[in-house]
Enzyme design. Structure first.
Site, PDB file in Angstrom:
ATOM      1  N   HIS A 174       0.824  -1.212   0.000  1.00  0.00           N
ATOM      2  CA  HIS A 174       0.000   0.000   0.000  1.00  0.00           C
ATOM      3  C   HIS A 174       0.858   1.261   0.000  1.00  0.00           C
ATOM      4  O   HIS A 174       0.493   2.263  -0.590  1.00  0.00           O
ATOM      5  CB  HIS A 174      -0.948  -0.025   1.196  1.00  0.00           C
ATOM      6  CG  HIS A 174      -2.182  -0.818   0.917  1.00  0.00           C
ATOM      7  ND1 HIS A 174      -3.102  -1.149   1.868  1.00  0.00           N
ATOM      8  CD2 HIS A 174      -2.637  -1.354  -0.231  1.00  0.00           C
ATOM      9  CE1 HIS A 174      -4.080  -1.849   1.312  1.00  0.00           C
ATOM     10  NE2 HIS A 174      -3.809  -1.990   0.042  1.00  0.00           N
ATOM     11  N   ARG A 281      -8.243  -3.807 -15.697  1.00  0.00           N
ATOM     12  CA  ARG A 281      -8.069  -4.969 -14.804  1.00  0.00           C
ATOM     13  C   ARG A 281      -9.364  -5.110 -14.016  1.00  0.00           C
ATOM     14  O   ARG A 281      -9.525  -4.517 -12.952  1.00  0.00           O
ATOM     15  CB  ARG A 281      -6.890  -4.735 -13.855  1.00  0.00           C
ATOM     16  CG  ARG A 281      -5.517  -4.878 -14.511  1.00  0.00           C
ATOM     17  CD  ARG A 281      -4.412  -4.794 -13.458  1.00  0.00           C
ATOM     18  NE  ARG A 281      -3.147  -5.283 -13.926  1.00  0.00           N
ATOM     19  CZ  ARG A 281      -2.157  -4.498 -14.397  1.00  0.00           C
ATOM     20  NH1 ARG A 281      -2.304  -3.193 -14.448  1.00  0.00           N
ATOM     21  NH2 ARG A 281      -1.026  -5.034 -14.798  1.00  0.00           N
ATOM     22  N   ARG A 318     -10.537  -6.852 -19.571  1.00  0.00           N
ATOM     23  CA  ARG A 318     -10.007  -8.190 -19.320  1.00  0.00           C
ATOM     24  C   ARG A 318     -10.907  -8.872 -18.296  1.00  0.00           C
ATOM     25  O   ARG A 318     -11.248  -8.277 -17.274  1.00  0.00           O
ATOM     26  CB  ARG A 318      -8.578  -8.097 -18.762  1.00  0.00           C
ATOM     27  CG  ARG A 318      -8.028  -9.461 -18.407  1.00  0.00           C
ATOM     28  CD  ARG A 318      -6.607  -9.400 -17.977  1.00  0.00           C
ATOM     29  NE  ARG A 318      -6.457  -8.890 -16.632  1.00  0.00           N
ATOM     30  CZ  ARG A 318      -5.291  -8.696 -16.043  1.00  0.00           C
ATOM     31  NH1 ARG A 318      -4.156  -8.934 -16.704  1.00  0.00           N
ATOM     32  NH2 ARG A 318      -5.212  -8.242 -14.826  1.00  0.00           N
ATOM     33  N   GLU A 411       0.643 -14.207 -22.105  1.00  0.00           N
ATOM     34  CA  GLU A 411       1.434 -14.047 -20.876  1.00  0.00           C
ATOM     35  C   GLU A 411       1.967 -15.381 -20.379  1.00  0.00           C
ATOM     36  O   GLU A 411       2.606 -15.459 -19.337  1.00  0.00           O
ATOM     37  CB  GLU A 411       0.633 -13.324 -19.792  1.00  0.00           C
ATOM     38  CG  GLU A 411      -0.713 -13.928 -19.479  1.00  0.00           C
ATOM     39  CD  GLU A 411      -1.510 -13.106 -18.483  1.00  0.00           C
ATOM     40  OE1 GLU A 411      -0.967 -12.233 -17.796  1.00  0.00           O
ATOM     41  OE2 GLU A 411      -2.731 -13.355 -18.380  1.00  0.00           O
ATOM     42  N   ASN A 434       4.511  -8.915 -17.532  1.00  0.00           N
ATOM     43  CA  ASN A 434       4.808  -9.214 -16.120  1.00  0.00           C
ATOM     44  C   ASN A 434       4.777 -10.728 -15.911  1.00  0.00           C
ATOM     45  O   ASN A 434       5.694 -11.311 -15.343  1.00  0.00           O
ATOM     46  CB  ASN A 434       3.780  -8.553 -15.192  1.00  0.00           C
ATOM     47  CG  ASN A 434       3.613  -7.071 -15.463  1.00  0.00           C
ATOM     48  OD1 ASN A 434       4.520  -6.440 -15.976  1.00  0.00           O
ATOM     49  ND2 ASN A 434       2.461  -6.521 -15.144  1.00  0.00           N
ATOM     50  N   ASP A 435       3.711 -11.342 -16.394  1.00  0.00           N
ATOM     51  CA  ASP A 435       3.625 -12.798 -16.236  1.00  0.00           C
ATOM     52  C   ASP A 435       4.488 -13.518 -17.250  1.00  0.00           C
ATOM     53  O   ASP A 435       5.096 -14.538 -16.934  1.00  0.00           O
ATOM     54  CB  ASP A 435       2.160 -13.253 -16.347  1.00  0.00           C
ATOM     55  CG  ASP A 435       1.437 -13.069 -15.025  1.00  0.00           C
ATOM     56  OD1 ASP A 435       2.009 -13.457 -13.997  1.00  0.00           O
ATOM     57  OD2 ASP A 435       0.329 -12.511 -15.022  1.00  0.00           O
ATOM     58  N   ARG A 445       7.313 -13.189  -9.842  1.00  0.00           N
ATOM     59  CA  ARG A 445       7.382 -11.750 -10.132  1.00  0.00           C
ATOM     60  C   ARG A 445       7.424 -10.883  -8.869  1.00  0.00           C
ATOM     61  O   ARG A 445       7.791  -9.707  -8.929  1.00  0.00           O
ATOM     62  CB  ARG A 445       6.205 -11.325 -11.028  1.00  0.00           C
ATOM     63  CG  ARG A 445       4.860 -11.594 -10.421  1.00  0.00           C
ATOM     64  CD  ARG A 445       3.739 -11.462 -11.431  1.00  0.00           C
ATOM     65  NE  ARG A 445       3.146 -10.139 -11.450  1.00  0.00           N
ATOM     66  CZ  ARG A 445       2.094  -9.791 -12.178  1.00  0.00           C
ATOM     67  NH1 ARG A 445       1.531 -10.679 -12.992  1.00  0.00           N
ATOM     68  NH2 ARG A 445       1.605  -8.596 -12.148  1.00  0.00           N
ATOM     69  N   CYS A 482       0.624  -4.868 -22.611  1.00  0.00           N
ATOM     70  CA  CYS A 482       0.000  -4.222 -21.457  1.00  0.00           C
ATOM     71  C   CYS A 482       0.776  -4.494 -20.174  1.00  0.00           C
ATOM     72  O   CYS A 482       0.374  -4.063 -19.100  1.00  0.00           O
ATOM     73  CB  CYS A 482      -1.468  -4.609 -21.326  1.00  0.00           C
ATOM     74  SG  CYS A 482      -1.707  -6.357 -21.066  1.00  0.00           S
TER      75      CYS A 482
HETATM   76  C1  PEP Z   1       0.885  -8.926 -17.075  1.00  0.00           C
HETATM   77  O1  PEP Z   1       0.939 -10.068 -16.614  1.00  0.00           O
HETATM   78  O2  PEP Z   1       1.837  -8.359 -17.660  1.00  0.00           O
HETATM   79  C2  PEP Z   1      -0.356  -8.133 -16.952  1.00  0.00           C
HETATM   80  C3  PEP Z   1      -0.531  -7.005 -17.599  1.00  0.00           C
HETATM   81  O3  PEP Z   1      -1.316  -8.603 -16.115  1.00  0.00           O
HETATM   82  P1  PEP Z   1      -1.237  -8.540 -14.507  1.00  0.00           P
HETATM   83  O4  PEP Z   1      -0.039  -7.708 -14.152  1.00  0.00           O
HETATM   84  O5  PEP Z   1      -2.529  -7.956 -14.061  1.00  0.00           O
HETATM   85  O6  PEP Z   1      -1.068  -9.988 -14.165  1.00  0.00           O
HETATM   86 MG    MG Z   2      -0.836 -11.136 -15.960  1.00  0.00          MG
END
Ligand code: PEP
Ligand code: MG
Length: 550
Positions: A174, A281, A318, A411, A434-435, A445, A482
């Site tokens: 936070h 999201r 999404r 992802e 990210n994933d 991550r 994204c």
């Molecule tokens: C990602 O995985 O890059 C993504 C955009 O989704 P999230 O970060 O919500 O898992």
């Molecule tokens: Mg993701």
């Protein structure tokens, strides 16, 4: 970046009396204090709402939820019934629950423990009649703290405090959310020895690099001050051109859209020149509540966001992406050894189809109010995409609504490797780097020790991005990004060179990313991308792509 002196935050000591009146009287006092706290938090929430600050509003909503936790109140009441005063019973209850949570060594639960202490302290202050000490800081302060509560930041004098640095928390805590929403440089999860720094120690805090430089020389201070002045000037220039498109010097147009979690984010993105939303999201709409939003509620939320964007900007919704590191209290997932490899994203939708179908109906109805597309998260196998599409099609036919574009998040490495097969059946791809990075490198991550290596510019990840972009382009579809690297200025030229058509970025970065694209040549970016794919390490890729001139 901020160059200032440090100051340690001191938490207020509240003296609690053990002398109790009758249990009835003490219970009544506790009820009144809780009711008064709710009013205070509601008032703060209204203020934050006016500032369109989604991050803070979500935290305050979490506090309200904690106040309504029957277990917390029942534990305090049973201590009162055993003869404790309301203040003593309450203090013991919330501090011991917070301690239990923070012992679990989980970032999300640690954030909850911090929220519990903050909310509990508010009720305790009311119970004891203690007044909230207005904290005063010298000019140009960088706060150093074990952890900061939302109340600390709400009462913080922004004209004095220029940044903060906490031992607790991490990128998703936070404290970090607040720092981003306040647009203030901050670092979380630093070494505890920073707490020993004497007040007034001169430092340079660099939020983007995550560094705190102690006792810099006057020359270094001056250099940073000049850099700050230049950055400020550049921000003004970028803002003035925010509504212009992002077209390279040789005429390639990159769409710059936003990653959002709420209507307030959508409004901010439009103000900053966002050309649409590349990722809503939707799980943010499901979080901070005690039951799933109904079809009507979801339709209303998605439609209102579509209306904010208007008829020309697209909105990619999404479907619910919970599980893994994103739990939902009212949707318990049985314990899993490897939650990131378990029931996450669209897999939950197959296990509990009514949740996904309800959401799909809401998205379809919202498509009447704007340019809406749907996107499925965590697609690994083609069968999954076909199943998800079939569910969408069934609901669409029942509602008698026109088809909408359907895309997937790329992802999971399997989706990138099989991008040609997916591109034949999807309308678009959006790469969740990210994933994709976590699964390609097999590195969590959120892992604090592995964090420096979880880099989306690793050549292995770049190759997968290139494969997905090429497959989409070959099939006449488009491929966007994204994940977090879309907002990383070092990655922007490479991603464009790999054939990416759209970057969905964090809202505050829209003007600067657009400005950066306008300075680039697409032909040069293609050469750069080709070269990057031949390199051996993420560090080599970063060395190839220097940051834009500061
Ligand atoms: C990602 O995985 O890059 C993504 C955009 O989704 P999230 O970060 O919500 O898992
Ligand atoms: Mg993701």
């Amino acid at each position: 970046m901020a160059v200032r002196s440090t100051y340690r935050i001191q938490h207020q000591e509240i003296v609690v009396s053990e002398i109790a009146k009758s249990p009835n009287e003490e219970r009544r006092r506790l009820e009144q204090a809780i009711a008064q706290s709710k009013l205070e938090i509601e008032a703060l929430r209204a203020k934050v709402h006016g500032q369109a600050d989604a991050g803070k509003a979500a935290i305050l909503a979490a506090h309200l939820e904690l106040l309504e936790d029957p277990e917390l109140v029942e534990t305090a009441v049973s201590a009162i019934d055993k003869g404790k005063s309301a203040a003593s019973a309450w203090q013991q209850t919330y501090t011991s629950q917070a301690q239990q949570l923070s012992r679990l060594q989980n970032e999300l639960l640690a954030a909850r423990a911090n929220d519990l202490r903050d909310m509990g302290g508010r009720v305790l202050r009311i119970l004891t009649g203690a007044t909230l000490e207005a904290k005063t800081y010298p000019d140009n302060t960088i706060l150093i703290a074990e952890d900061l509560t939302p109340s600390d930041t709400a009462t913080m004098d922004r004209s004095k405090v220029l940044g903060f640095c906490t031992v607790g928390g991490g990128a998703t805590s936070h404290v970090s959310i607040l720092a981003r929403s306040m647009d203030i440089p901050a670092i979380a999860g630093t070494e505890p020895r920073v707490l020993d720094l004497p007040d007034g120690t001169p430092v340079i805090l660099d939020g983007s690099k995550g560094t705190l430089r102690l006792n810099p020389s006057p020359e270094e201070m001056e250099k940073v001050r000049r850099l700050q002045a230049r950055l400020k000037q550049k921000r003004q220039i970028d803002l003035a051109a925010a509504n212009d498109p992002a077209i390279t010097t040789d005429g390639y147009r990159l769409e710059i859209v936003a990653n959002i979690g709420s209507k307030a984010d959508a409004e901010k993105s439009v103000d900053l020149g966002g050309e649409g939303v590349g990722l809503l999201r939707s799980e943010f709409i499901f979080m901070e509540r005690d039951s799933a939003p109904s079809e009507a509620e979801q339709t209303e939320i998605y439609s209102s966001i579509a209306k904010v964007l208007g008829p020309d900007r697209s909105l990619i919704i999404r479907t619910l992406d919970v599980g893994g590191d994103k739990p939902l209290p009212y949707l318990p997932i049985p314990h899993e050894e490897n939650p990131f490899l378990g029931e996450r994203g669209v897999r939950i939708g197959f296990d509990r189809p009514e949740i996904l179908r309800t959401q799909l109906r809401a998205i379809l109805q919202a498509s009447q109010s704007g340019k809406v597309s749907v996107m499925f998260p965590m697609i690994a196998r083609l069968e999954e995409f076909r199943m998800a599409k079939a569910m969408l099609e069934e609901e669409r036919q029942k509602l008698g609504i026109a088809p909408i574009p359907v895309g997937i998040m790329v992802e999971i490495p399997a989706a990138a490797v099989m991008a040609h097969q997916f591109a034949a059946e999807a309308d678009f791809f959006s790469i969740g780097t990210n994933d994709l990075t976590q699964y390609t490198l097999a590195m969590d991550r959120g892992h604090p020790k592995l964090a420096p290596y979880v880099d989306g510019l690793n050549p292995a990840v770049l190759s997968l991005i290139g494969m997905a972009a090429k497959a989409a382009n070959d099939h006449g579809k488009w491929c966007g990004i994204c994940g977090g690297i879309g907002s990383d200025p070092q990655a922007v030229p490479l991603l464009m060179g790999l054939g990416i058509k759209e970057l969905s970025v964090s809202v505050p970065t829209i003007p600067s990313i657009k400005a950066q694209v306008r300075e680039l040549s697409f032909a040069e970016c293609q050469k750069l991308a080709e070269k990057a794919l031949t390199l051996n390490t993420a560090a080599e890729v970063r060395a190839l792509c220097p940051l834009p001139e500061e």
